[in-house]
Write a protein that holds these residues in place. Structure first.
Motif, short mmCIF file in Angstrom:
data_model
loop_
_atom_site.label_atom_id
_atom_site.label_comp_id
_atom_site.label_asym_id
_atom_site.label_seq_id
_atom_site.Cartn_x
_atom_site.Cartn_y
_atom_site.Cartn_z
N ILE A 1 -6.99 -9.06 -10.60
CA ILE A 1 -5.88 -9.37 -9.67
C ILE A 1 -5.45 -10.83 -9.80
CG2 ILE A 1 -5.25 -9.48 -7.22
CD1 ILE A 1 -7.19 -7.14 -6.78
N GLU B 1 1.03 4.38 -2.61
CA GLU B 1 0.91 5.77 -2.18
C GLU B 1 2.12 6.60 -2.65
OE1 GLU B 1 -1.57 7.67 -0.34
OE2 GLU B 1 -2.51 6.03 -1.40
N GLU C 1 -5.61 -0.99 4.86
CA GLU C 1 -4.96 0.33 4.89
C GLU C 1 -5.73 1.32 4.00
OE1 GLU C 1 -2.03 1.72 6.34
OE2 GLU C 1 -2.39 0.05 7.70
N THR C 2 -6.13 0.84 2.83
CA THR C 2 -6.87 1.71 1.90
C THR C 2 -8.21 2.11 2.53
OG1 THR C 2 -5.92 0.37 0.13
CG2 THR C 2 -7.64 1.91 -0.51
N TYR D 1 0.83 -1.20 0.00
CA TYR D 1 0.00 0.00 0.00
C TYR D 1 0.88 1.26 0.00
CZ TYR D 1 -3.25 3.56 1.60
OH TYR D 1 -3.99 4.71 1.71
N ARG E 1 1.66 7.37 -6.23
CA ARG E 1 0.66 8.42 -6.43
C ARG E 1 1.26 9.80 -6.15
NH1 ARG E 1 -3.35 5.08 -3.94
NH2 ARG E 1 -4.56 4.11 -5.58
N ASP F 1 -4.01 -6.79 4.10
CA ASP F 1 -3.34 -5.68 4.78
C ASP F 1 -3.44 -4.39 3.95
OD1 ASP F 1 -1.56 -4.35 6.65
OD2 ASP F 1 -0.01 -4.55 5.12
N GLY F 2 -3.18 -4.52 2.65
CA GLY F 2 -3.27 -3.35 1.78
C GLY F 2 -4.68 -2.80 1.68
N LEU F 3 -5.65 -3.72 1.61
CA LEU F 3 -7.05 -3.30 1.50
C LEU F 3 -7.51 -2.62 2.79
CD1 LEU F 3 -9.34 -3.33 -0.50
CD2 LEU F 3 -9.92 -5.63 0.24
N GLU G 1 -10.83 0.84 -5.82
CA GLU G 1 -9.45 1.25 -6.05
C GLU G 1 -8.53 0.04 -6.23
OE1 GLU G 1 -8.11 4.56 -3.56
OE2 GLU G 1 -6.25 3.43 -3.34
N PHE G 2 -8.86 -1.04 -5.53
CA PHE G 2 -8.03 -2.25 -5.61
C PHE G 2 -8.18 -2.94 -6.96
CE2 PHE G 2 -5.62 -4.97 -2.64
CZ PHE G 2 -5.10 -3.96 -1.87
N GLY G 3 -9.35 -2.86 -7.54
CA GLY G 3 -9.58 -3.50 -8.84
C GLY G 3 -10.39 -4.78 -8.70
N THR H 1 -4.85 -0.74 -7.41
CA THR H 1 -3.86 -1.04 -6.37
C THR H 1 -3.53 -2.53 -6.31
OG1 THR H 1 -4.75 0.80 -5.11
CG2 THR H 1 -3.33 -0.71 -3.92
#
Lengths: 112, 191
Positions: B61, A30, B32-33, A26, A33, B28-30, B54-56, A44
């Motif tokens: 994926i 960022e 955080e987003t 993540y 971006r 984890d990334g999701l 945003e992740f798609g 992402t």
């Protein structure tokens, strides 16, 4: 900028995002971006497979840590990755100079 | 902080085809987003929906992970090397008149079936769309390739033990391919 326009350049962008410090997926997105002024329009989720591909190629190294009870994978540039990034930067400068010369009449630098 | 059901459902769709360690990383990334949109003042439902957008799409994926998997790259390299190794062995078999060897028909048929199976597995791993299937097919094809190379080398050395240069070249090329395949069995399986 759309994902398809980035074809061939995503690896260089990811390596550059990891140049200063280890980052998780993540944070890499960022950083991209921010460095592109928010113009990068990339799902992402597709950054993660690209990071795995770079790791398999030995250009970055991943390691797990636990943050706030969650598993998090951090990536850092390897020596081979730093070398690859340097090469990609040089290639990009040559490419950009050539395209500027062809499209805008800018002086083309000596290929030497 | 509890995770919205929308995000749980999204991760469940990815879990169907991706190993747990990859799903953990994506989760984890999701998360955080999602958290970043909450901090911007969105309500939980909108934050989850925006994070997922945003992740798609999961399909995109999954396709990207399948394309980036080590199993796929290994299978494509083995497929590319196949014709060269095959030509080396064909030269050996033709020059040694292999059709006159005292090999039972059953053994010849079994070898042919095994060869076709390994090629089919490589094709699945090289062009398949499902991550788990690609990884398993690649690992099985790597092991199968090494076994076929060993059987071929053993058979030639036992039945026609004359080390002329085509035999030496074929054995060397096969040994190189087997080494590559065996080194990548585990990598292919773990993606």
């Amino acid at each position: 900028m759309r994902a398809e326009d980035l074809k061939g350049h995503l690896d260089a962008l990811l390596l550059a995002a990891l140049e200063d410090a280890p980052q998780h997926g993540y944070a890499v997105m960022e950083a991209l971006r921010q460095s592109t002024g928010g113009r990068l329009d990339l799902p992402t989720g597709t950054v993660y497979p690209a990071l795995h591909r770079l790791e398999a190629a030995g250009l970055i190294a991943g390691s797990w840590s636990v943050v706030a009870g969650r598993r998090r994978r951090l990536y850092q540039l390897t020596a081979a990755g730093a070398e690859a990034l340097s090469g990609k930067r040089a290639d990009w400068r040559d490419f950009a100079a050539m395209m500027s010369a062809a499209l805008e009449g800018a002086p083309c630098p000596d290929p030497a | 902080m509890p995770r919205p059901s929308l995000i749980d459902e999204y991760l469940a769709a990815l879990s169907a085809d991706l190993p747990g360690r990859i799903v953990d990383e994506l989760a984890d990334g999701l998360d955080e987003t999602y958290r970043s949109y909450l901090n911007q003042g969105r309500d939980p439902e909108a934050a989850a929906q925006t994070a997922i957008s945003e992740f798609g799409e999961p399909r995109v994926i999954l396709t990207a992970f399948t394309g980036a998997s080590r199993g796929r790259r290994t299978a494509r390299r083995l497929l590319l090397a196949g014709p060269a190794v095959g030509i080396c062995w064909a030269i050996v078999l033709i020059t040694a008149r292999a059709w006159q060897w005292p090999v039972p028909v059953v053994a010849r048929v079994l070898f042919g079936v095994a060869l076709i199976t390994v090629i089919s597995l490589l094709a699945v791993a090289a062009f398949g769309r499902h991550y788990r299937r690609v990884c398993r097919a690649a690992a099985a094809a790597c092991a199968g390739t090494a076994i076929l190379d060993a059987v071929m080398t053993g058979a030639v050395l036992v039945i026609a033990p004359v080390l002329v240069w085509p035999v030496a070249v074929a054995i060397a090329v096969s040994a190189g391919r087997s080494g590559f395949a065996l080194r990548n069995v585990h990598h292919a399986l773990t993606g």
